[in-house]
Design a protein around this motif. Structure first.
Motif, PDB file in Angstrom:
ATOM      1  N   ARG A   1       0.783  -0.892   0.279  1.00 31.60           N
ATOM      2  CA  ARG A   1      -0.049  -0.559  -0.414  1.00 31.60           C
ATOM      3  C   ARG A   1       0.804   1.511  -0.104  1.00 31.60           C
ATOM      4  O   ARG A   1       2.163   0.802   0.854  1.00 31.60           O
ATOM      5  CB  ARG A   1      -1.117  -0.020   1.386  1.00 31.60           C
ATOM      6  N   ALA A   2       0.530   2.513  -0.720  1.00 30.10           N
ATOM      7  CA  ALA A   2       1.194   3.514  -0.239  1.00 30.10           C
ATOM      8  C   ALA A   2       0.867   4.222   1.155  1.00 30.10           C
ATOM      9  O   ALA A   2       0.426   3.436   1.170  1.00 30.10           O
ATOM     10  CB  ALA A   2       0.632   4.065  -1.444  1.00 30.10           C
ATOM     11  N   TYR A   3       2.490   5.075   1.376  1.00 31.67           N
ATOM     12  CA  TYR A   3       1.854   5.246   2.468  1.00 31.67           C
ATOM     13  C   TYR A   3       1.117   6.549   2.400  1.00 31.67           C
ATOM     14  O   TYR A   3       1.096   7.392   1.740  1.00 31.67           O
ATOM     15  CB  TYR A   3       3.539   5.203   2.624  1.00 31.67           C
ATOM     16  N   ALA A   4       0.823   6.382   3.685  1.00 33.35           N
ATOM     17  CA  ALA A   4      -0.409   7.395   4.158  1.00 33.35           C
ATOM     18  C   ALA A   4      -0.259   7.721   5.216  1.00 33.35           C
ATOM     19  O   ALA A   4      -0.017   7.204   6.206  1.00 33.35           O
ATOM     20  CB  ALA A   4      -1.642   6.646   4.575  1.00 33.35           C
TER      21      ALA A   4
END
Length: 140
Positions: A37-40
């Motif tokens: 997942r993309a860094y949030a």
């Protein structure tokens, strides 16, 4: 004789060439991993000022301590705490903390204060020390 051996080897190789090797079937399925997942980034919270204070004063166990702290919600914290030491003195720590200077504490020791009403008893032997008599010996 060598020619016969070579001819025999060629015949066996051509006979085996018409059969294909069995296909390999794995005993389990290959795991499928999803893309990471993309860094949030963590959401930014509104500044939340707070203040608290507590104290304990138990004369039975000589547990005497207190603490108070205040924060303005912008990263500036100011507080103090105190506690009764075993020798009867009181330790007082006043501290500040912020994003620029970090944590800074000033420690003070106040003599006197809350003394225990008893002192440790002196050691007294339960039995007297044994008295030994010298062993008799013969003079030669």
């Amino acid at each position: 004789m060598a020619a016969k051996l070579i001819i025999f080897t060629v015949c066996v190789a051509s006979a085996l060439a018409q059969y294909s090797a069995p296909a390999y079937k794995p005993a389990f399925s290959v795991p499928v991993y999803s893309a990471p997942r993309a860094y949030a980034p963590e959401p930014a919270y509104a500044p939340a000022p707070y203040s608290f204070e507590y104290s304990v004063n138990d004369p039975t166990t000589y547990d005497v301590k207190s603490q108070s702290e205040y924060a303005d919600g912008n990263g500036n914290i100011k507080g103090s705490y105190s506690l009764l030491e075993a020798d009867g003195s009181t330790r007082v720590v006043e501290y500040t903390a912020d994003d620029h200077s970090g944590f800074n504490a000033v420690v003070k020791k106040i003599e006197g204060g809350y003394k225990a009403p008893y002192s440790a008893p002196a050691y007294k032997a339960a039995y007297p020390a044994p008295a030994y008599k010298p062993a008799p010996y013969k003079a030669y």
